[in-house]
Design an enzyme around this catalytic site. Structure first.
Site, PDB file in Angstrom:
ATOM      1  N   ASP A 154       0.818  -1.203   0.000  1.00  0.00           N
ATOM      2  CA  ASP A 154       0.000   0.000   0.000  1.00  0.00           C
ATOM      3  C   ASP A 154       0.860   1.265   0.000  1.00  0.00           C
ATOM      4  OD1 ASP A 154      -2.242   1.555   0.096  1.00  0.00           O
ATOM      5  OD2 ASP A 154      -2.771   1.068   2.170  1.00  0.00           O
ATOM      6  N   HIS A 155       0.442   2.219  -0.795  1.00  0.00           N
ATOM      7  CA  HIS A 155       1.134   3.527  -0.850  1.00  0.00           C
ATOM      8  C   HIS A 155       2.631   3.398  -1.072  1.00  0.00           C
ATOM      9  CE1 HIS A 155      -1.881   6.573  -0.444  1.00  0.00           C
ATOM     10  NE2 HIS A 155      -2.542   5.788   0.388  1.00  0.00           N
ATOM     11  N   GLU A 250      -2.980  -0.328  -8.600  1.00  0.00           N
ATOM     12  CA  GLU A 250      -3.874   0.771  -8.225  1.00  0.00           C
ATOM     13  C   GLU A 250      -3.108   2.076  -8.361  1.00  0.00           C
ATOM     14  OE1 GLU A 250      -6.686   0.607  -5.061  1.00  0.00           O
ATOM     15  OE2 GLU A 250      -5.934   2.437  -4.135  1.00  0.00           O
ATOM     16  N   LYS A 292      -8.453   9.974   9.397  1.00  0.00           N
ATOM     17  CA  LYS A 292      -8.296   8.641   9.959  1.00  0.00           C
ATOM     18  C   LYS A 292      -9.238   8.382  11.142  1.00  0.00           C
ATOM     19  CE  LYS A 292      -4.837   7.884   7.230  1.00  0.00           C
ATOM     20  NZ  LYS A 292      -4.888   6.878   6.163  1.00  0.00           N
ATOM     21  N   HIS A 324      -9.853   5.366  -0.081  1.00  0.00           N
ATOM     22  CA  HIS A 324      -8.858   5.217   0.987  1.00  0.00           C
ATOM     23  C   HIS A 324      -9.363   5.831   2.289  1.00  0.00           C
ATOM     24  CE1 HIS A 324      -5.054   4.618  -1.690  1.00  0.00           C
ATOM     25  NE2 HIS A 324      -6.080   3.906  -2.109  1.00  0.00           N
TER      26      HIS A 324
END
Ligand code: ZN
Length: 462
Positions: A154-155, A250, A292, A324
């Protein structure tokens, strides 16, 4: 977990983990506090295991043994699966949440990405991608979950990190293109003729929604996103085009100051496709704030209007939207589900950690109080890693809260949620051993907490 003892062994077997390799039986068991693999047969089948006599071998949950397990039981290894209807990224920073996630999706038609961690999370938890994947492999084996799962690097921002994740067997790469987004740059450029021909004086019909570029908007798209296109195209050519790795790509453009307009989204996707980049998902930065661990902040009418266009763009060009920081966005889940017609990818991560801390607050209030106070002292430092707007002075004084009411703090205070959410790395630095001992002791409670909290996500998204 169903517990029973084995002859001469003080072991409690995880019943769903019973499998065979030829005539050899393999299962997972609790040996005191520790979880181990048990191999019963003529030989160890390649596991690094200790001979316990009577044809029984005991193997620890090491990386080497995870590799052997994936070889014997391919369903414990990740697969590519974003093309399925709805997919869900269940980030688990602790390596403890997967049994709960499995329980949640057994009866649902969702492709789960159980292994999902960003570089930032790896750094803060001091884990490696091997750790992340191995924890899931063992959990999947333990629970007998054979329907397939994904693993998301991820990221990731560099070719080096992409290469590392792919060579470990990760089946999804979230390419973080944010460093290549040029917000705020001057848009007084001469637009190259190829863009004029392609984008000006045309009306793009996206499921009946007309998309029209003005000269200014087109200039802005080129200025802001050209770097993204060339970066993504380069990564695609180097790692995906040959088909050497079977992984989903992605494109993430969400970690940026200003939101991605539907026009900009269309431009990015169109340019990627015209550069022959194949991707499964795009993560735009939506209007409003996806902070978040708390609900959506912003204008819901505007959000609905824009996500309807984003979703239509994605559908008409043949990929799906990725959302996200999807934890706890309860008020907009039904809007997302409707706009995407159930076909999207959504990621959560920190909310699983918050549930683990809720369990800590319920089971060891003394420890929780200590951690709670400690979190205040590292909040400013933690804010360097995450954008939150929490006002920690609004968190109720913990000395006035009764032990029984501590877990409820996680429901009642957004500020507390964000405080604990972003300070996980610091908390684990100091309290890791005590916390893990507690979580291992209260595995069933953690599983129930996950089922309840993430279950609410899935119901609203359903
Ligand atoms: Zn993101």
């Amino acid at each position: 977990m169903i517990k029973k003892s084995m002859n001469n062994f003080n072991l409690r077997i995880f019943e769903k983990s019973s499998n065979t390799i030829g005539k050899t039986a393999v299962c997972m068991a609790k040996d005191g506090d520790k979880t181990v693999l048990i191999i019963m047969g003529q030989d160890k089948c390649g596991f690094k295991a200790e001979d316990s006599g009577e044809g029984k071998f005991k193997a620890e949950l090491t990386h080497e043994n995870a590799v052997v397990l994936r070889k014997h039981f391919p369903w414990t290894a990740p697969v590519k699966g974003l093309q399925k209807f709805m997919s869900f990224g269940f980030g688990d920073r602790l390596g403890l949440a997967t049994p709960g996630h499995i329980e949640l999706i057994r009866k649902r038609d969702i492709f789960p990405v159980f292994a999902q961690q960003s570089m930032r999370e790896l750094t803060l938890t001091k884990r490696t991608y091997d750790d992340v994947l191995d924890a899931v492999t063992f959990a999947v084996f333990r629970e007998g979950y054979k329907k397939g799962y994904g693993a998301d690097g991820d990221h990731l921002k560099t070719a080096k990190d992409v290469q590392a994740a792919l060579s470990l067997g990760f089946t999804m790469i979230t390419l973080d293109c944010s460093d290549h987004i040029k917000n705020g740059a001057s848009i007084n450029i001469d637009i190259p003729q190829k863009y004029i021909d392609k984008y000006l004086n045309v009306e793009f019909d996206i499921e009946g929604i007309p998309l029209v570029f003005t000269k200014e908007e087109l200039a802005a798209c080129i200025t802001i996103y050209s770097g993204v296109i060339s970066f993504a195209a380069e990564i695609y050519r180097d790692f995906f085009a040959s088909g050497k790795y079977d992984a989903d790509l992605e494109i993430s453009i969400d970690e940026t100051e200003s939101s991605t307009t539907p026009l900009q989204h269309y431009f990015v996707a169109r340019e990627l496709l015209d550069n022959e980049v194949v991707f499964a998902t795009i993560a735009p930065r939506f209007c409003g704030e996806f902070q978040k661990g708390i609900d959506y902040i912003g204008d819901m009418v505007q959000f609905e209007k824009e996500i309807n266009i984003h979703a239509a763009v994605a559908r008409s060009l043949g990929y799906k939207l990725s959302i996200h920081s999807g934890s706890d966005k309860f008020s907009v889940f039904p809007i997302i589900a409707k706009a995407c017609r159930g076909n999207f990818h959504l990621k959560t991560a920190g909310t699983n950690w918050l549930e683990a801390m809720r369990v800590a607050a319920a089971k060891d209030p003394g420890l929780y109080r200590e951690i709670h106070k400690y979190a205040f002292t590292v909040f400013d430092e933690a804010k360097k890693y995450y954008h939150v707007t929490a006002d920690i002075t609004k968190i109720p004084g913990i000395q006035e809260i009764k032990d029984d009411d501590l877990p409820g703090l996680f429901d009642n205070s957004s500020d507390l949620r964000q405080l604990i959410h972003i300070t996980y790395g610091f908390i684990l630095d100091v309290y890791k051993d005590r916390l893990y001992a507690l979580w291992h002791m209260h595995e069933d409670e953690y599983r129930s907490a996950i089922v309840k909290h993430i279950g609410r996500h899935l119901e609203l998204l359903g």
